[in-house]
Design a protein around this motif. Structure first.
Motif, PDB file in Angstrom:
ATOM      1  N   ILE A  22      26.836  -4.419 -23.092  1.00 14.49           N
ATOM      2  CA  ILE A  22      27.754  -5.203 -22.255  1.00 14.49           C
ATOM      3  C   ILE A  22      28.034  -6.565 -22.857  1.00 14.49           C
ATOM      4  O   ILE A  22      29.183  -6.971 -23.029  1.00 14.49           O
ATOM      5  CB  ILE A  22      27.157  -5.382 -20.846  1.00 14.49           C
ATOM      6  N   ALA A  23      26.978  -7.290 -23.208  1.00 16.87           N
ATOM      7  CA  ALA A  23      27.146  -8.692 -23.601  1.00 16.87           C
ATOM      8  C   ALA A  23      26.359  -9.081 -24.839  1.00 16.87           C
ATOM      9  O   ALA A  23      26.251 -10.266 -25.143  1.00 16.87           O
ATOM     10  CB  ALA A  23      26.726  -9.597 -22.440  1.00 16.87           C
ATOM     11  N   GLY A  24      25.835  -8.116 -25.589  1.00 11.83           N
ATOM     12  CA  GLY A  24      24.987  -8.451 -26.727  1.00 11.83           C
ATOM     13  C   GLY A  24      23.634  -8.968 -26.268  1.00 11.83           C
ATOM     14  O   GLY A  24      23.335  -9.017 -25.070  1.00 11.83           O
ATOM     15  N   GLN A  64      35.057   3.489 -27.820  1.00  9.45           N
ATOM     16  CA  GLN A  64      36.196   4.068 -28.522  1.00  9.45           C
ATOM     17  C   GLN A  64      36.860   5.146 -27.665  1.00  9.45           C
ATOM     18  O   GLN A  64      38.098   5.237 -27.604  1.00  9.45           O
ATOM     19  CB  GLN A  64      35.731   4.652 -29.865  1.00  9.45           C
ATOM     20  N   ALA A  65      36.049   5.958 -26.990  1.00 10.52           N
ATOM     21  CA  ALA A  65      36.600   6.989 -26.112  1.00 10.52           C
ATOM     22  C   ALA A  65      37.389   6.373 -24.960  1.00 10.52           C
ATOM     23  O   ALA A  65      38.361   6.964 -24.472  1.00 10.52           O
ATOM     24  CB  ALA A  65      35.475   7.871 -25.564  1.00 10.52           C
ATOM     25  N   GLY A  66      36.980   5.179 -24.538  1.00  6.55           N
ATOM     26  CA  GLY A  66      37.688   4.483 -23.470  1.00  6.55           C
ATOM     27  C   GLY A  66      38.846   3.644 -23.968  1.00  6.55           C
ATOM     28  O   GLY A  66      39.476   2.928 -23.179  1.00  6.55           O
ATOM     29  N   GLY A  67      39.123   3.709 -25.271  1.00 12.42           N
ATOM     30  CA  GLY A  67      40.236   2.947 -25.836  1.00 12.42           C
ATOM     31  C   GLY A  67      40.006   1.452 -25.875  1.00 12.42           C
ATOM     32  O   GLY A  67      40.965   0.673 -25.832  1.00 12.42           O
ATOM     33  N   LYS A  68      38.754   1.024 -26.001  1.00  8.50           N
ATOM     34  CA  LYS A  68      38.426  -0.395 -25.944  1.00  8.50           C
ATOM     35  C   LYS A  68      37.794  -0.923 -27.225  1.00  8.50           C
ATOM     36  O   LYS A  68      36.996  -1.859 -27.188  1.00  8.50           O
ATOM     37  CB  LYS A  68      37.489  -0.663 -24.757  1.00  8.50           C
ATOM     38  N   VAL A  69      38.153  -0.333 -28.353  1.00  3.83           N
ATOM     39  CA  VAL A  69      37.735  -0.856 -29.651  1.00  3.83           C
ATOM     40  C   VAL A  69      38.987  -1.197 -30.446  1.00  3.83           C
ATOM     41  O   VAL A  69      39.816  -0.324 -30.708  1.00  3.83           O
ATOM     42  CB  VAL A  69      36.881   0.162 -30.428  1.00  3.83           C
ATOM     43  N   ARG A  70      39.128  -2.456 -30.810  1.00  5.97           N
ATOM     44  CA  ARG A  70      40.264  -2.911 -31.612  1.00  5.97           C
ATOM     45  C   ARG A  70      39.848  -2.881 -33.085  1.00  5.97           C
ATOM     46  O   ARG A  70      39.321  -3.866 -33.619  1.00  5.97           O
ATOM     47  CB  ARG A  70      40.671  -4.327 -31.196  1.00  5.97           C
ATOM     48  N   MET A 163      35.686 -13.617 -29.830  1.00  5.79           N
ATOM     49  CA  MET A 163      36.792 -12.659 -29.785  1.00  5.79           C
ATOM     50  C   MET A 163      37.654 -12.845 -28.543  1.00  5.79           C
ATOM     51  O   MET A 163      38.869 -12.624 -28.570  1.00  5.79           O
ATOM     52  CB  MET A 163      36.257 -11.222 -29.834  1.00  5.79           C
ATOM     53  N   THR A 164      37.019 -13.283 -27.453  1.00  2.00           N
ATOM     54  CA  THR A 164      37.767 -13.488 -26.218  1.00  2.00           C
ATOM     55  C   THR A 164      38.515 -14.805 -26.230  1.00  2.00           C
ATOM     56  O   THR A 164      39.724 -14.863 -25.960  1.00  2.00           O
ATOM     57  CB  THR A 164      36.807 -13.452 -25.009  1.00  2.00           C
ATOM     58  N   MET A 165      37.812 -15.884 -26.563  1.00  2.00           N
ATOM     59  CA  MET A 165      38.367 -17.223 -26.401  1.00  2.00           C
ATOM     60  C   MET A 165      39.176 -17.710 -27.597  1.00  2.00           C
ATOM     61  O   MET A 165      39.898 -18.693 -27.488  1.00  2.00           O
ATOM     62  CB  MET A 165      37.232 -18.218 -26.124  1.00  2.00           C
ATOM     63  N   VAL A 166      39.047 -17.040 -28.749  1.00  2.00           N
ATOM     64  CA  VAL A 166      39.782 -17.459 -29.941  1.00  2.00           C
ATOM     65  C   VAL A 166      40.805 -16.415 -30.368  1.00  2.00           C
ATOM     66  O   VAL A 166      41.970 -16.730 -30.610  1.00  2.00           O
ATOM     67  CB  VAL A 166      38.815 -17.756 -31.109  1.00  2.00           C
ATOM     68  N   ALA A 171      38.030  -9.260 -22.241  1.00  2.00           N
ATOM     69  CA  ALA A 171      36.573  -9.239 -22.382  1.00  2.00           C
ATOM     70  C   ALA A 171      36.037  -7.850 -22.718  1.00  2.00           C
ATOM     71  O   ALA A 171      35.080  -7.720 -23.493  1.00  2.00           O
ATOM     72  CB  ALA A 171      35.922  -9.756 -21.097  1.00  2.00           C
ATOM     73  N   VAL A 172      36.637  -6.810 -22.167  1.00  2.00           N
ATOM     74  CA  VAL A 172      36.148  -5.456 -22.420  1.00  2.00           C
ATOM     75  C   VAL A 172      36.455  -5.043 -23.861  1.00  2.00           C
ATOM     76  O   VAL A 172      35.618  -4.462 -24.547  1.00  2.00           O
ATOM     77  CB  VAL A 172      36.751  -4.455 -21.420  1.00  2.00           C
ATOM     78  N   ASP A 173      37.669  -5.337 -24.340  1.00  2.00           N
ATOM     79  CA  ASP A 173      38.011  -5.067 -25.745  1.00  2.00           C
ATOM     80  C   ASP A 173      37.068  -5.823 -26.686  1.00  2.00           C
ATOM     81  O   ASP A 173      36.641  -5.292 -27.720  1.00  2.00           O
ATOM     82  CB  ASP A 173      39.454  -5.495 -26.033  1.00  2.00           C
ATOM     83  N   ALA A 174      36.773  -7.063 -26.340  1.00  2.00           N
ATOM     84  CA  ALA A 174      35.887  -7.873 -27.176  1.00  2.00           C
ATOM     85  C   ALA A 174      34.492  -7.266 -27.226  1.00  2.00           C
ATOM     86  O   ALA A 174      33.861  -7.205 -28.292  1.00  2.00           O
ATOM     87  CB  ALA A 174      35.821  -9.302 -26.648  1.00  2.00           C
ATOM     88  N   SER A 175      33.995  -6.794 -26.090  1.00  2.00           N
ATOM     89  CA  SER A 175      32.666  -6.195 -26.049  1.00  2.00           C
ATOM     90  C   SER A 175      32.616  -4.931 -26.896  1.00  2.00           C
ATOM     91  O   SER A 175      31.673  -4.720 -27.670  1.00  2.00           O
ATOM     92  CB  SER A 175      32.280  -5.883 -24.602  1.00  2.00           C
ATOM     93  N   GLY A 176      33.642  -4.092 -26.774  1.00  2.00           N
ATOM     94  CA  GLY A 176      33.683  -2.871 -27.565  1.00  2.00           C
ATOM     95  C   GLY A 176      33.831  -3.140 -29.048  1.00  2.00           C
ATOM     96  O   GLY A 176      33.158  -2.517 -29.885  1.00  2.00           O
ATOM     97  N   SER A 177      34.699  -4.068 -29.409  1.00  2.00           N
ATOM     98  CA  SER A 177      34.942  -4.373 -30.823  1.00  2.00           C
ATOM     99  C   SER A 177      33.737  -5.042 -31.465  1.00  2.00           C
ATOM    100  O   SER A 177      33.436  -4.804 -32.651  1.00  2.00           O
ATOM    101  CB  SER A 177      36.173  -5.282 -30.951  1.00  2.00           C
ATOM    102  N   ALA A 178      33.034  -5.873 -30.712  1.00  2.00           N
ATOM    103  CA  ALA A 178      31.849  -6.541 -31.250  1.00  2.00           C
ATOM    104  C   ALA A 178      30.776  -5.543 -31.654  1.00  2.00           C
ATOM    105  O   ALA A 178      30.006  -5.788 -32.586  1.00  2.00           O
ATOM    106  CB  ALA A 178      31.289  -7.524 -30.223  1.00  2.00           C
ATOM    107  N   LYS A 179      30.724  -4.414 -30.960  1.00  2.00           N
ATOM    108  CA  LYS A 179      29.704  -3.416 -31.282  1.00  2.00           C
ATOM    109  C   LYS A 179      29.900  -2.831 -32.673  1.00  2.00           C
ATOM    110  O   LYS A 179      28.928  -2.436 -33.328  1.00  2.00           O
ATOM    111  CB  LYS A 179      29.721  -2.290 -30.234  1.00  2.00           C
ATOM    112  N   VAL A 180      31.137  -2.743 -33.143  1.00  2.00           N
ATOM    113  CA  VAL A 180      31.386  -2.241 -34.494  1.00  2.00           C
ATOM    114  C   VAL A 180      30.760  -3.188 -35.519  1.00  2.00           C
ATOM    115  O   VAL A 180      30.131  -2.756 -36.498  1.00  2.00           O
ATOM    116  CB  VAL A 180      32.902  -2.093 -34.744  1.00  2.00           C
ATOM    117  N   VAL A 181      30.917  -4.487 -35.290  1.00  2.00           N
ATOM    118  CA  VAL A 181      30.336  -5.488 -36.193  1.00  2.00           C
ATOM    119  C   VAL A 181      28.812  -5.423 -36.121  1.00  2.00           C
ATOM    120  O   VAL A 181      28.122  -5.473 -37.155  1.00  2.00           O
ATOM    121  CB  VAL A 181      30.840  -6.893 -35.837  1.00  2.00           C
ATOM    122  N   ASN A 182      28.275  -5.327 -34.911  1.00  2.00           N
ATOM    123  CA  ASN A 182      26.822  -5.204 -34.743  1.00  2.00           C
ATOM    124  C   ASN A 182      26.288  -3.986 -35.476  1.00  2.00           C
ATOM    125  O   ASN A 182      25.223  -4.034 -36.103  1.00  2.00           O
ATOM    126  CB  ASN A 182      26.456  -5.088 -33.263  1.00  2.00           C
TER     127      ASN A 182
END
Length: 251
Positions: A22-24, A64-70, A163-166, A171-182
């Motif tokens: 959810i939030a790292g 990714q299945a929920g369409g929330k990874v950019r 990812m959200t503020m810059v 917020a949901v896209d940011a959470s999903g996309s951050a996981k790829v980096v993690n």
């Protein structure tokens, strides 16, 4: 490993996976769990990377299945996070990281106040010029990877906020996309630990099953509940991160 180690580690890794998806910040829970089970710091770190990598993989698949990874943002950041992490880890051998820790300790309450008191604290506001997203994502990945190698805790949380503020993601896209980096950072570290023989595979794989369950549950709840849910967990993680860093500095 004795059965007590599994009883200590597995439930806490499941909770860590839930929070991290959810939030790292899941490492603030999972790594101490391995310490409690009696593992040495290097074995704990290596085994934690195994369970965390598999758990984060499940989280990425669910988002990714929920369409929330950019991927247009996540992939450039993931590619530069790896050399950034290596650079940070090498610099750690030559400088005292306490100075940077003090800066992070000072910044966390400010970040938490923005998230808590500003109604648009997690608003998707783009602060970069149009058409420059790949460049800025690569730059952010390099900086976040550097922080991960030098300091460590809170990497995923700060990445979601940036990812959200810059970058202007919701917020949901940011959470999903951050996981790829993690995931990229976790896998590169895991390879090093495996080569060094610092992973207890049976414990790591068993804990990973619980971590996967926690990650899938957290990602599913985030997809349903959205930014307000992320905001709440972010505040919890920031509080835990601040407490850990202060305790580390004092001890």
């Amino acid at each position: 490993m004795p059965i007590q180690a599994y009883l200590i580690v597995c439930p806490l890794v499941m909770l860590a996976g839930f929070v991290d998806s959810i939030a790292g910040g899941g490492g603030l829970i999972s790594l101490p769990a391995y310490y409690l089970a009696g593992l040495s710091p290097e074995i704990a770190a290596g085994t934690n990377k195994l369970s965390a990598s598999l758990g984060t993989t499940a989280s990425v698949i669910r988002y990714q299945a929920g369409g929330k990874v950019r991927l247009s943002a996540a992939l450039p950041a993931a590619l530069t996070a790896v050399p950034g992490s290596i650079l940070g880890a090498r610099l750690l051998m030559h400088i005292n990281p306490e100075y940077i820790r003090w800066m992070v300790i000072a910044a966390i309450p400010i970040v938490a106040a923005v998230v808590l008191f500003k109604k648009d604290g997690l608003a998707a506001v783009r602060r970069i010029p149009a058409g420059t997203l790949p460049f800025y994502c690569a730059l952010i990945g390099l900086v976040i990877g550097f922080y991960d190698g030098l300091i460590g805790p809170g990497t995923g949380t700060f990445l979601i906020l940036i990812m959200t503020m810059v970058l202007g993601m919701d917020a949901v896209d940011a959470s999903g996309s951050a996981k790829v980096v993690n995931l990229a950072s976790n896998l590169s570290s895991l390879i090093v630990f495996i080569i060094g023989g610092k992973v207890i595979v049976p414990l790591g794989l068993t804990a990973a099953a619980f971590g996967i369950a926690g990650n899938v549950l957290g990602a599913s709840l985030t997809l349903r509940r959205g930014a307000r849910f992320i905001r709440l967990i972010l505040l919890v993680v920031l509080t835990l991160l601040l407490a850990k860093m202060v305790i580390d500095m004092l001890t």
